[in-house]
Enzyme design. Structure first.
Site, PDB file in Angstrom:
ATOM      1  CD  GLU A  93      -2.950  -0.921   2.275  1.00 11.25           C
ATOM      2  OE1 GLU A  93      -3.826  -1.781   2.312  1.00 11.25           O
ATOM      3  OE2 GLU A  93      -2.986   0.106   2.963  1.00 11.25           O
ATOM      4  CB  CYS A 106       2.343   7.627   3.663  1.00  8.56           C
ATOM      5  SG  CYS A 106       2.605   6.537   5.053  1.00  8.56           S
ATOM      6  CB  CYS A 113       5.455  -4.624   9.463  1.00  6.15           C
ATOM      7  SG  CYS A 113       6.655  -3.915  10.614  1.00  6.15           S
ATOM      8  CB  CYS A 117       3.422  -2.411  16.970  1.00 12.73           C
ATOM      9  SG  CYS A 117       5.179  -2.088  16.742  1.00 12.73           S
ATOM     10  CB  CYS A 120       0.520  -1.316  13.992  1.00 10.13           C
ATOM     11  SG  CYS A 120       0.919  -1.007  12.268  1.00 10.13           S
ATOM     12  N   GLY A 160       5.802  -1.653   7.043  1.00  7.36           N
ATOM     13  CA  GLY A 160       7.188  -2.082   7.200  1.00  7.36           C
ATOM     14  C   GLY A 160       8.028  -1.257   8.151  1.00  7.36           C
ATOM     15  CD  GLU A 161      11.635  -0.288  11.806  1.00  8.97           C
ATOM     16  OE1 GLU A 161      10.650   0.217  12.347  1.00  8.97           O
ATOM     17  OE2 GLU A 161      12.663   0.357  11.527  1.00  8.97           O
ATOM     18  CG  LEU A 214       9.562   6.945  23.235  1.00  6.77           C
ATOM     19  CD1 LEU A 214      10.809   6.076  23.215  1.00  6.77           C
ATOM     20  CD2 LEU A 214       9.910   8.306  23.838  1.00  6.77           C
ATOM     21  CG  HIS A 215       4.330   4.452  19.933  1.00  2.04           C
ATOM     22  ND1 HIS A 215       4.029   5.674  19.378  1.00  2.04           N
ATOM     23  CD2 HIS A 215       4.511   3.608  18.878  1.00  2.04           C
ATOM     24  CE1 HIS A 215       4.031   5.563  18.057  1.00  2.04           C
ATOM     25  NE2 HIS A 215       4.318   4.326  17.725  1.00  2.04           N
ATOM     26  CG  ASN A 289      -5.518   6.847  13.101  1.00  2.00           C
ATOM     27  OD1 ASN A 289      -6.221   7.802  13.385  1.00  2.00           O
ATOM     28  ND2 ASN A 289      -4.283   6.978  12.627  1.00  2.00           N
ATOM     29  CB  CYS A 332      -0.743   6.547  11.454  1.00  2.00           C
ATOM     30  SG  CYS A 332      -0.144   8.109  10.942  1.00  2.00           S
TER      31      CYS A 332
HETATM   32  N1  SAH Z   1       7.746   0.830  11.370  1.00  2.00           N
HETATM   33  C1  SAH Z   1       7.876   2.250  11.381  1.00  2.00           C
HETATM   34  C2  SAH Z   1       6.906   2.927  10.432  1.00  2.00           C
HETATM   35  C3  SAH Z   1       5.499   2.704  10.880  1.00  2.00           C
HETATM   36  S1  SAH Z   1       4.285   3.740  10.604  1.00  2.00           S
HETATM   37  C4  SAH Z   1       7.673   2.777  12.791  1.00  2.00           C
HETATM   38  O1  SAH Z   1       7.316   1.994  13.657  1.00  2.00           O
HETATM   39  O2  SAH Z   1       7.924   3.949  13.035  1.00  2.00           O
HETATM   40  C5  SAH Z   1       4.086   5.214  11.212  1.00  2.00           C
HETATM   41  C6  SAH Z   1       3.518   5.489  12.609  1.00  2.00           C
HETATM   42  O3  SAH Z   1       2.162   5.092  12.776  1.00  2.00           O
HETATM   43  C7  SAH Z   1       4.311   4.779  13.668  1.00  2.00           C
HETATM   44  O4  SAH Z   1       4.663   5.693  14.665  1.00  2.00           O
HETATM   45  C8  SAH Z   1       3.312   3.774  14.177  1.00  2.00           C
HETATM   46  O5  SAH Z   1       3.594   3.354  15.465  1.00  2.00           O
HETATM   47  C9  SAH Z   1       2.015   4.544  14.063  1.00  2.00           C
HETATM   48  N2  SAH Z   1       0.820   3.715  14.186  1.00  2.00           N
HETATM   49  C10 SAH Z   1       0.715   2.380  14.015  1.00  2.00           C
HETATM   50  N3  SAH Z   1      -0.553   1.974  14.245  1.00  2.00           N
HETATM   51  C11 SAH Z   1      -1.265   3.075  14.554  1.00  2.00           C
HETATM   52  C12 SAH Z   1      -2.640   3.296  14.853  1.00  2.00           C
HETATM   53  N4  SAH Z   1      -3.502   2.309  14.873  1.00  2.00           N
HETATM   54  N5  SAH Z   1      -3.027   4.558  15.123  1.00  2.00           N
HETATM   55  C13 SAH Z   1      -2.146   5.586  15.073  1.00  2.00           C
HETATM   56  N6  SAH Z   1      -0.844   5.439  14.768  1.00  2.00           N
HETATM   57  C14 SAH Z   1      -0.396   4.194  14.508  1.00  2.00           C
END
Ligand code: SAH
Length: 341
Positions: A93, A106, A113, A117, A120, A160-161, A214-215, A289, A332
């Site tokens: 995508e 994007c 991936c 997480c 996600c 992906g990462e 970081l989250h 989201n 995201c």
């Molecule tokens: N693998 C990379 C790129 C991922 S995408 C990374 O982890 O940074 C971009 C962002 O969207 C990341 O910060 C990811 O944690 C976040 N993300 C993933 N699922 C999400 C969701 N359900 N709602 C909001 N952000 C989300």
């Protein structure tokens, strides 16, 4: 399957010039080809009408390295999500996000991936393979053509990462910068963070924007959300980030997803501020989201604002990422191609 070496997309001006000469053509054909591939977004050699007919005829099946658009959804704000089918039939995508001044793409760096997480959708969908550099560049060209407008920004925030596909991502960045003339500062790599890779990236001395997912404000919480966090403690991660800032002299963005009742209490904001104090950084809050199969909620606007205010009081630079393309499942964390049918 076609490797990058064989596809025309991904080659530099010098390589294309050499290739044209190998084909018995004058050197300037390389420059023309470069322009058609990277500016005009040619999908086949047949459509490059300035080339001699006999040559075009001979090369009509030569692998250019472009994907096919399988499906496109457009949300009300004109954010567009595309499903692209690759040479081997796998699907990725890509999302195009327009504003008055910008067109941001994007991009995905992998098919699926492996990081898993738990908030996600991509992470829940499993993993197939790394993308080649030209498959990353192709996504940008596809969106550019569809919007009939120059892409100004590219964020590696699709599937992906990126740091697990290091070489291809770096080589795609060089192509986007040198061959498509997108400034490095307008390119963003977002990563969950992997041991050694942050320093390796710093040593590339790129001018790109760097974001860390970081989250969480402490180790225990982060491990609950991100499986790989257990083998890369926050302490080590932040030390590597400090070194990154020292080496590149560029600040880091810390992404922080807001999950109601999980990581959005006031003490989390304080804890986060304490960890980031004195650090050249910026916090980007991403209200969650919703995705299928995850039991999280997005906090109310009031609670989000409270979190922002605490960070501001603590003198931490902060912004909120308002997600675009939500109703097209293009925001995201919502990228997972099987959902789109
Ligand atoms: N693998 C990379 C790129 C991922 S995408 C990374 O982890 O940074 C971009 C962002 O969207 C990341 O910060 C990811 O944690 C976040 N993300 C993933 N699922 C999400 C969701 N359900 N709602 C909001 N952000 C989300």
């Amino acid at each position: 399957m076609i490797s990058t070496e064989e596809t025309l997309l991904g080659k530099s001006l010098e390589e294309l010039t050499y290739w044209a000469q190998q084909q018995g053509q004058p050197a300037y054909r390389g420059k023309q080809l470069h322009q058609w591939l990277y500016q005009k977004g040619a999908r086949s050699l047949e459509e490059i009408h300035i080339f001699p007919k006999t040559w075009r005829e001979k090369l009509k099946n030569y692998p250019v390295g472009r994907s096919k658009i399988k499906y496109r959804t457009i949300s009300q704000d004109n954010t567009r999500k595309y499903l692209l089918s690759l040479d081997d039939g796998l699907i990725i995508e890509v999302v195009g996000i327009p504003t008055t001044k910008r067109l941001t793409v994007c991009v995905s760096s992998q098919v699926g991936c492996p990081m898993a997480c738990n908030f996600c959708a991509t992470g829940k969908g499993g993993y197939d393979r790394n993308l080649k550099a030209h498959e990353i560049v192709d996504q940008v060209l596809t969106v550019q053509k569809d919007f009939q407008r120059r892409v100004s920004h590219v964020v590696f925030m699709g599937m992906g990462e990126p740091l697990l596909n290091f070489e291809a991502v770096i080589s795609a960045i060089k192509i986007l910068n040198q061959d498509m003339q997108i400034s490095q500062r307008s390119l963003t790599i977002s990563t969950v963070g992997l041991p050694q890779k942050i320093i390796k990236l710093a040593n590339q001395h790129l001018q790109v924007t760097f974001a860390i997912s970081l989250h969480a404000s402490n180790q225990a919480l982060r491990e609950k959300l991100i499986p790989s966090a257990s083998s890369y403690p926050i302490k080590q991660l932040l030390e590597d980030c400090r070194k990154y800032v020292e080496i590149t002299r560029r600040r880091i963005t810390f992404e922080y997803i807001l999950l109601e009742g999980v990581n959005n209490f006031s003490y989390h904001a304080i804890e986060l501020a304490n960890k980031l104090r004195g650090f050249q950084s910026h916090v980007n809050l991403i209200p969650y989201n919703p995705i299928e199969g995850a039991n999280y909620q997005r906090p109310s606007q009031d609670k989000t604002q409270t979190f922002v205010n605490i960070l501001k009081q603590q003198k931490i630079a902060v912004s909120i990422r308002y997600s675009r393309g939500l109703e097209a499942n293009a925001a995201c964390g919502q990228l997972r191609y099987s959902d789109s049918f």
